[in-house]
Design an enzyme around this catalytic site. Structure first.
Site, PDB file in Angstrom:
ATOM      1  N   HIS A  40       0.837  -1.204   0.000  1.00 36.83           N
ATOM      2  CA  HIS A  40       0.000   0.000   0.000  1.00 36.83           C
ATOM      3  C   HIS A  40       0.874   1.258   0.000  1.00 36.83           C
ATOM      4  CE1 HIS A  40      -3.670   2.357   1.238  1.00 36.83           C
ATOM      5  NE2 HIS A  40      -2.705   3.177   1.637  1.00 36.83           N
ATOM      6  N   GLU A  41       1.821   1.305   0.929  1.00 32.25           N
ATOM      7  CA  GLU A  41       2.662   2.498   1.041  1.00 32.25           C
ATOM      8  C   GLU A  41       3.648   2.607  -0.126  1.00 32.25           C
ATOM      9  OE1 GLU A  41       2.084   4.849   3.035  1.00 32.25           O
ATOM     10  OE2 GLU A  41       0.590   3.804   4.245  1.00 32.25           O
TER      11      GLU A  41
END
Length: 224
Positions: A25-26
């Site tokens: 996600h990051e």
């Protein structure tokens, strides 16, 4: 199975999906930001699949683990809530800041949807070889992977700055409205906590999570 065994099993099944969920996600945010001209995350080494770069000791480990254990003991079901270190993005460095903000913000939830589909494939693989000793762990971990990624995806799509959905709303709104809406950001986390404590957060996101889960189950033909 007693509570202790259930807790240990739950931690074992959720640990890997949670790590992958927050890491990709990051990293996705940083990768898309780099694509559109902002090298901040790249220069800080955040475009990486190394989870250590993204883990927040409190938000990624202590808070989720504590909530999971408490909910298992008190309610019999595991509840997870947490966060990672946000990838630094300097929106002013994007080639078209307001427009490109949409794609940078959408990259995180998009990565979670992609991972939910990958975990669905793992379940499919486990179901195809039921006699394999790894089949049941693959299926259980795949179910945990779908759940955690859909929770993160839907949660982050809430239109509350600084969540990804809030960033996307700022990108899509006309300039004057976007500026006014962005002023909510300093209070975004408090709004989220208030929704969580009042039970409204679950009421808002659960229908969307169940809808997306049903969609994935249908697309991949899973019978679980």
């Amino acid at each position: 199975m007693d509570n202790l065994d259930s807790i240990i099993l739950g931690i074992a099944l959720y640990a890997l999906p949670v790590i992958f969920a927050i890491t990709l996600h990051e990293a996705a945010h940083g990768y898309v930001a780099k694509h559109y001209g902002d090298l901040t995350a790249y220069m800080e080494g955040r475009i990486t699949l190394n989870p250590i770069k993204h883990i927040d000791p409190i938000g990624t480990i202590i808070v989720p683990l504590t909530l999971f254990i408490i909910s298992k003991v008190t309610m019999g079901t595991g509840f997870l809530f947490g966060w990672a270190k946000p990838v630094p993005v300097n929106f002013s460095q994007l080639r078209h800041p307001k427009r490109d903000m949409l794609w940078v913000a959408a990259a995180g939830p998009g990565a979670n949807l992609f991972m939910a589909c990958c975990w669905a494939l793992i379940i499919k693989l486990g179901l195809a070889f039921p006699e394999n000793i790894y089949a049941k762990p693959m299926i259980l971990m795949g179910m945990a992977g779908i759940e955690i990624n859909l929770v993160l995806m839907v949660l982050n799509l809430l239109p509350i700055p600084p969540l990804d959905g809030g960033r996307m709303a700022v990108s899509l709104l006309p300039h004057r409205l976007a500026y006014q809406f962005s002023k909510i950001e300093p209070y975004g986390f408090m709004i989220l906590l208030l929704l969580l404590m009042t039970g409204m957060l679950g009421a808002i996101i659960l229908p969307f999570i169940l809808l997306m889960k049903q969609f994935i189950v249908s697309v991949f033909g899973l019978y679980i």
